[in-house]
Design a protein around this motif. Structure first.
Motif, short mmCIF file in Angstrom:
data_model
loop_
_atom_site.label_atom_id
_atom_site.label_comp_id
_atom_site.label_asym_id
_atom_site.label_seq_id
_atom_site.Cartn_x
_atom_site.Cartn_y
_atom_site.Cartn_z
N ALA A 56 59.31 25.44 6.42
CA ALA A 56 59.82 25.70 5.07
C ALA A 56 61.17 25.03 4.85
N CYS A 57 62.05 25.08 5.87
CA CYS A 57 63.36 24.45 5.75
C CYS A 57 63.23 22.94 5.55
N ALA A 58 62.31 22.32 6.32
CA ALA A 58 62.11 20.88 6.21
C ALA A 58 61.56 20.51 4.84
N VAL A 59 60.64 21.32 4.33
CA VAL A 59 60.07 21.06 3.01
C VAL A 59 61.13 21.19 1.92
N PHE A 60 61.89 22.28 1.95
CA PHE A 60 62.90 22.50 0.91
C PHE A 60 63.97 21.42 0.94
N ALA A 61 64.41 21.02 2.14
CA ALA A 61 65.43 19.97 2.24
C ALA A 61 64.89 18.64 1.73
N ILE B 272 71.68 12.53 4.08
CA ILE B 272 71.87 13.83 4.69
C ILE B 272 70.57 14.57 5.00
N VAL B 273 69.52 14.32 4.24
CA VAL B 273 68.27 15.06 4.47
C VAL B 273 67.70 14.83 5.86
N LEU C 219 62.94 18.05 -0.64
CA LEU C 219 62.83 17.94 -2.11
C LEU C 219 63.82 16.91 -2.66
N ASN C 220 64.95 16.73 -1.95
CA ASN C 220 65.92 15.72 -2.37
C ASN C 220 65.30 14.33 -2.40
#
Length: 488
Positions: free
Chosen positions: A26-31, A134-135, A33-34
């Motif tokens: 989930a963290c990888a997916v949300f990050a 940064i992503v 999004l950039n």
């Protein structure tokens, strides 16, 4: 009773592992999004420039400037992002970049002339620079070793998804009046920024950044959420703290990058080199100008051009999904070989198609097939692997600044290629451009063979050791060759 307790303990560990994997995912997916911001811009511009040129009466050279300037100016965001991410944290840097991009898109959407349009693209480019730097860094720092390749390829997946959305948007809104349709196409790019704001409320800060700033307890909590092997958490935290002790002096960092040790020099060659080859082989020009490439092949009508272009987006998106399945199974280097060799053959075939089969039905079909083949081979290897490698090969003390150098090279080359593609094609023909890309792609195969090591399944600390010990391994290999020759 004892057996029952063991079964309960085993079940609890399975549940913990399940929760950890889903949290990291989930963290990888949300990050990531950039990364949709960049992908959408790349995809939508291919169609938008057709109508933008009609509405604002801009020249072909101005089209090249509008398309390419975003990538050139993104170097400002990338250079600033490296320092900002070390100062205010990875999360806040992502948020700041998304805000700048959003403001730039608003300016572009309401632009009445070329000058205002250019200002909006400049602002949006700075925001893109923050995001593309940064992503990948954030994801590699929260990912466990076993799934780092998979998760760190997410930004490339979301770039491809954004490209596909951009193509679809261009096709859907093509029928509106020319003074409105391209503005809606570009304005929709604001939507991902809203989701990014929500995502940043969910994801944690990077444990490595927390450790660098002596927030050890918080770093431990993040590691507990992202690492399913509790035995390794203290060991990994100690490794991070040990490296972080020397990670905060920016002057020492830049001194080491300007005057690198042999190991760091090899890292810079591999990390920055793969970033440059990713773009100099022409992928962004092909994606940006797909409608114009297909038009040069003889395909006519905006609907047919944009519809054919959607095939490019679907190919990239489908193949990148295959790549993420393979990247931690068969490794980075095999995928790079397949990718660079395949791109070389496809661009060579495009050169032949435009030079020999131009304006014939088989020529048009060949161009579509080989353009899709080129973006497919790009997405199976150098597309996602580039970001994985450039994020994982640098040690913590150098990661932000060294990654920023690579991203700057990537974006500047992308901008130069995008800003010169049409002009060069006019001088040496479209076939000549693709012959040139084929030659460059051939050199990328040699670069992968000579300069890129395999990093699959290795911790970040082990990867650093690979580069540090590379000279010694080369000396040993040379000694073996001398000994083998002496026998004969």
């Amino acid at each position: 009773m004892k057996m029952a307790l063991q079964e309960m303990d085993l079940e609890q560990k399975k549940q913990t592992r399940f929760n950890t994997k889903h949290f990291v995912f989930a963290c990888a997916v949300f990050a990531s999004l950039n990364s949709v911001l960049l992908g959408y811009d790349v995809g939508v511009m291919g169609g938008a420039i057709i109508f933008m040129q009609q509405d604002l009466k801009i020249s072909e050279v101005q089209v090249e400037v509008i398309v390419g300037i975003l990538n050139i100016v993104s170097l400002i965001g990338s250079l600033a992002g490296g320092k900002a991410s070390d100062t205010i944290g990875r999360k806040r840097t992502m948020a700041f970049g998304a805000f700048i991009f959003q403001f730039g898109v608003i300016v572009v959407t309401i632009a009445p002339n070329f000058g205002i349009l250019l200002i909006g693209r400049l602002v949006a480019g700075i925001g893109i620079g923050f995001a593309v730097l940064i992503v990948p860094i954030y994801i590699v720092e929260i990912s466990p070793t076993t799934s780092r390749g998979l998760l760190t390829s997410f930004p490339e997946i979301f770039i491809n998804f954004g490209i596909l959305l951009g193509y679809v948007s261009s096709y859907v809104f093509r029928g509106l009046p020319v003074n409105i349709n391209w503005r809606i196409m570009l304005g929709i790019g604001i939507i991902p920024s809203v989701f990014i704001g929500f995502a940043l409320l969910v994801i944690p800060e990077s444990p490595r950044w927390l450790a660098m700033n002596n927030r050890i307890d918080e770093a431990r909590l993040v590691l507990l959420k992202t690492n399913d092997n509790e035995m390794e958490i203290d060991e990994r935290l100690n490794e991070i703290r040990k490296v972080a002790l020397n990670a905060n002096d920016a002057r020492l960092v830049w001194k080491e990058l300007v005057n690198p040790t042999p190991g760091v020099k090899r890292m810079l060659i591999a990390g920055c080199g793969i970033q440059c080859f990713q773009q100099i082989t022409g992928i962004d020009a092909i994606v940006y100008y797909s409608p114009m490439i297909f038009k040069s092949a003889g395909i006519t009508g905006n609907s047919r051009l944009l519809g054919t272009t959607m095939a490019v987006g679907f190919t990239k998106t489908f193949v990148i999904v295959v790549a993420i399945v393979l990247i931690d199974r068969i490794g980075r280097k095999p995928l790079l070989y397949v990718s660079t060799i395949g791109m070389t053959l496809c661009t060579l075939s495009l050169g032949i198609a435009f030079s020999v089969l131009k304006n014939s039905s088989i020529g048009m079909e060949s161009v579509v097939v080989f353009v899709c083949g080129n973006v497919g081979f790009f997405s199976i290897g150098i597309g996602p692997v580039c970001w994985v490698l450039s994020s994982e090969i640098f040690p913590l003390r150098l990661r932000s600044q060294a990654s920023a150098i690579g991203v700057v090279g990537n974006r500047v080359i992308s901008g130069i290629v995008a800003m010169s593609f049409l002009s060069i094609a006019r001088r040496i023909t479209m076939g000549g451009v693709f012959f040139l890309f084929a030659i460059i792609s051939g050199f990328s195969v040699l670069f992968v063979h000579k300069c890129v090591p395999e990093t699959k399944g290795k911790s970040l600390e082990q990867i650093e050791t690979i580069f540090q010990s590379a000279r010694r391994e080369l000396e040993i290999e040379e000694q073996r060759l001398v000994m083998s020759k002496s026998k004969y």
